[in-house]
Every structure is written in C-alpha cells, then in structure tokens.
Design a protein around this motif. Sequence first.
Motif, PDB file in Angstrom:
ATOM      1  N   THR A 146       0.839  -1.193   0.000  1.00 49.68           N
ATOM      2  CA  THR A 146       0.000   0.000   0.000  1.00 49.68           C
ATOM      3  C   THR A 146       0.877   1.247   0.000  1.00 49.68           C
ATOM      4  O   THR A 146       0.606   2.213  -0.718  1.00 49.68           O
ATOM      5  CB  THR A 146      -0.922  -0.007   1.241  1.00 49.68           C
ATOM      6  N   ARG A 147       1.938   1.201   0.789  1.00 54.83           N
ATOM      7  CA  ARG A 147       2.822   2.369   0.880  1.00 54.83           C
ATOM      8  C   ARG A 147       3.505   2.655  -0.459  1.00 54.83           C
ATOM      9  O   ARG A 147       3.620   3.810  -0.860  1.00 54.83           O
ATOM     10  CB  ARG A 147       3.857   2.178   1.985  1.00 54.83           C
ATOM     11  N   THR A 148       3.964   1.621  -1.173  1.00 52.20           N
ATOM     12  CA  THR A 148       4.612   1.890  -2.461  1.00 52.20           C
ATOM     13  C   THR A 148       3.606   2.431  -3.482  1.00 52.20           C
ATOM     14  O   THR A 148       3.969   3.232  -4.338  1.00 52.20           O
ATOM     15  CB  THR A 148       5.362   0.657  -3.019  1.00 52.20           C
ATOM     16  N   ALA A 149       2.354   2.019  -3.372  1.00 56.23           N
ATOM     17  CA  ALA A 149       1.326   2.572  -4.261  1.00 56.23           C
ATOM     18  C   ALA A 149       1.140   4.068  -3.983  1.00 56.23           C
ATOM     19  O   ALA A 149       1.044   4.874  -4.920  1.00 56.23           O
ATOM     20  CB  ALA A 149       0.009   1.821  -4.078  1.00 56.23           C
ATOM     21  N   TRP A 150       1.101   4.444  -2.717  1.00 61.64           N
ATOM     22  CA  TRP A 150       0.991   5.862  -2.360  1.00 61.64           C
ATOM     23  C   TRP A 150       2.251   6.623  -2.758  1.00 61.64           C
ATOM     24  O   TRP A 150       2.185   7.775  -3.189  1.00 61.64           O
ATOM     25  CB  TRP A 150       0.709   6.035  -0.870  1.00 61.64           C
ATOM     26  N   LEU A 151       3.394   5.990  -2.637  1.00 60.78           N
ATOM     27  CA  LEU A 151       4.661   6.608  -3.036  1.00 60.78           C
ATOM     28  C   LEU A 151       4.651   6.902  -4.540  1.00 60.78           C
ATOM     29  O   LEU A 151       5.008   8.000  -4.971  1.00 60.78           O
ATOM     30  CB  LEU A 151       5.826   5.682  -2.679  1.00 60.78           C
ATOM     31  N   LYS A 152       4.222   5.937  -5.311  1.00 61.70           N
ATOM     32  CA  LYS A 152       4.142   6.101  -6.760  1.00 61.70           C
ATOM     33  C   LYS A 152       3.194   7.248  -7.122  1.00 61.70           C
ATOM     34  O   LYS A 152       3.454   8.027  -8.034  1.00 61.70           O
ATOM     35  CB  LYS A 152       3.667   4.785  -7.378  1.00 61.70           C
ATOM     36  N   TYR A 153       2.098   7.343  -6.380  1.00 61.24           N
ATOM     37  CA  TYR A 153       1.105   8.394  -6.599  1.00 61.24           C
ATOM     38  C   TYR A 153       1.649   9.773  -6.201  1.00 61.24           C
ATOM     39  O   TYR A 153       1.492  10.745  -6.934  1.00 61.24           O
ATOM     40  CB  TYR A 153      -0.168   8.068  -5.793  1.00 61.24           C
ATOM     41  N   GLY A 154       2.297   9.852  -5.053  1.00 64.63           N
ATOM     42  CA  GLY A 154       2.737  11.141  -4.522  1.00 64.63           C
ATOM     43  C   GLY A 154       4.068  11.633  -5.048  1.00 64.63           C
ATOM     44  O   GLY A 154       4.351  12.831  -5.016  1.00 64.63           O
ATOM     45  N   PHE A 155       4.912  10.715  -5.542  1.00 61.16           N
ATOM     46  CA  PHE A 155       6.268  11.072  -5.962  1.00 61.16           C
ATOM     47  C   PHE A 155       6.608  10.537  -7.364  1.00 61.16           C
ATOM     48  O   PHE A 155       7.670   9.940  -7.558  1.00 61.16           O
ATOM     49  CB  PHE A 155       7.286  10.534  -4.949  1.00 61.16           C
ATOM     50  N   PRO A 156       5.759  10.776  -8.355  1.00 68.39           N
ATOM     51  CA  PRO A 156       6.031  10.211  -9.686  1.00 68.39           C
ATOM     52  C   PRO A 156       7.338  10.720 -10.300  1.00 68.39           C
ATOM     53  O   PRO A 156       8.060   9.957 -10.950  1.00 68.39           O
ATOM     54  CB  PRO A 156       4.816  10.620 -10.522  1.00 68.39           C
ATOM     55  N   ASN A 157       7.649  11.977 -10.114  1.00 68.43           N
ATOM     56  CA  ASN A 157       8.869  12.540 -10.706  1.00 68.43           C
ATOM     57  C   ASN A 157      10.120  12.056  -9.976  1.00 68.43           C
ATOM     58  O   ASN A 157      11.164  11.833 -10.600  1.00 68.43           O
ATOM     59  CB  ASN A 157       8.817  14.067 -10.713  1.00 68.43           C
ATOM     60  N   THR A 158      10.020  11.863  -8.667  1.00 67.94           N
ATOM     61  CA  THR A 158      11.143  11.336  -7.899  1.00 67.94           C
ATOM     62  C   THR A 158      11.420   9.899  -8.315  1.00 67.94           C
ATOM     63  O   THR A 158      12.577   9.516  -8.531  1.00 67.94           O
ATOM     64  CB  THR A 158      10.850  11.415  -6.382  1.00 67.94           C
ATOM     65  N   VAL A 159      10.370   9.102  -8.458  1.00 68.04           N
ATOM     66  CA  VAL A 159      10.517   7.707  -8.888  1.00 68.04           C
ATOM     67  C   VAL A 159      11.166   7.666 -10.276  1.00 68.04           C
ATOM     68  O   VAL A 159      12.115   6.912 -10.508  1.00 68.04           O
ATOM     69  CB  VAL A 159       9.165   6.957  -8.875  1.00 68.04           C
ATOM     70  N   ALA A 160      10.695   8.497 -11.195  1.00 69.03           N
ATOM     71  CA  ALA A 160      11.252   8.530 -12.547  1.00 69.03           C
ATOM     72  C   ALA A 160      12.724   8.952 -12.528  1.00 69.03           C
ATOM     73  O   ALA A 160      13.551   8.380 -13.251  1.00 69.03           O
ATOM     74  CB  ALA A 160      10.443   9.482 -13.434  1.00 69.03           C
ATOM     75  N   LEU A 161      13.066   9.915 -11.700  1.00 63.81           N
ATOM     76  CA  LEU A 161      14.448  10.383 -11.592  1.00 63.81           C
ATOM     77  C   LEU A 161      15.369   9.266 -11.094  1.00 63.81           C
ATOM     78  O   LEU A 161      16.445   9.045 -11.646  1.00 63.81           O
ATOM     79  CB  LEU A 161      14.528  11.583 -10.642  1.00 63.81           C
ATOM     80  N   VAL A 162      14.941   8.546 -10.069  1.00 64.37           N
ATOM     81  CA  VAL A 162      15.755   7.456  -9.525  1.00 64.37           C
ATOM     82  C   VAL A 162      15.877   6.331 -10.556  1.00 64.37           C
ATOM     83  O   VAL A 162      16.962   5.767 -10.727  1.00 64.37           O
ATOM     84  CB  VAL A 162      15.195   6.953  -8.175  1.00 64.37           C
ATOM     85  N   GLU A 163      14.781   6.022 -11.262  1.00 63.06           N
ATOM     86  CA  GLU A 163      14.857   5.001 -12.320  1.00 63.06           C
ATOM     87  C   GLU A 163      15.894   5.393 -13.370  1.00 63.06           C
ATOM     88  O   GLU A 163      16.710   4.561 -13.783  1.00 63.06           O
ATOM     89  CB  GLU A 163      13.493   4.827 -12.999  1.00 63.06           C
TER      90      GLU A 163
END
Length: 175
Positions: A146-163
């Motif tokens: 559940t937390r990673t789903a919220w993380l993906k929702y709240g931090f899409p640009n951060t996730v993309a940057l780290v990827e």
Amino acid sequence: MKIGLQEIPLSERKLLEDAGVKIRVKEKVDGHQGSGSPSVYEPSLNEAIIGMNGLIQSKSERVKAHEVQGQMLVENRDISGSLKHELGHALYYALKIDNWLDFKTISDTEKQKLDAETKSHLTHILESDHELFAETYALIRGRETTRTAWLKYGFPNTVALVEQMLIKQAEQQNQ
C-alpha cells in the motif's frame, strides 16, 4: 530472501559488493523503530540486517490495523521487500545521494504538493531523504505494498528520476 536478491540487477549487486555492503539475516531484529518491518541498515557496519521477526517499538505507531504502544512482536511478511528497502539505504550511502541536488529538489517539490491523506500513508518515508530513497528503490525493484502505491502516486517525478539514475549507473558499469 533469495528471490529478492535475484530481483536486484547484477550491476547494482556489484556496486553494493564493491562498496563493501554485507547482508545479514537474523531470526529477530530488536528495537527497530520505523515502518513495521523488522529489518534495518546499519551504516556504521555497512550491513543490511534482515529480520525474520522483530520487536517494533514506538510511542504510537500504526502497524497494519494495530496501534502500537510500547513493543509488538511482528513477523516479517515481506522479506524480499525489506531486503530491497534496506539495500536502498545501502545504495543511498554508496552513491552519496545526500549530495544529489536533483533528488533533493524534485522530492522537496513533490513533498510540498502532498495532500493530508497521502502524507498519512507515507509518514515513515517522509522522515528523511534516505527513507524516501530507500522505499523508492524498493518500489522500482518490485516491492508492492500500500505504501509503495501511495509513493508512486505522490512522488512520480522522484521515482522517474531514480529510475533514470539507476539506468545510467548500469550503463556506466557496463562500459
């Protein structure tokens, strides 16, 4: 545990090995205050310690549907995800993410835009940049909670940057 490690790309396992990171499995990890997972990364030892069980301590912490007052013995139901999160901490230190201005700028911008509900689901990872990076890494490497789903929702640009950073890191190692 084995499956979780196999899901980490070889280039990242090599980077962690070159950085001297050790992985230790223990039956019980005591005294970890955090997200409800009985695992921890110890920077002073450069060890990711993955507990099969653990005592979670807190003044007041939500663990699944329970409010914890004091201590609660929990079983690690996400060993693979715990491993990925703790290796995210190890990478944070190995790659010196605390000096990465783009990560700080983008994640801070996204933090400012979070609504109250999203913040409530991400309390633990909002404590510090290394918690945010560690869980972002775990998400990228396949942790589904559940937390990673919220993380993906709240931090899409951060996730993309780290990827993108991980892809560049792998390309550099393959040269």
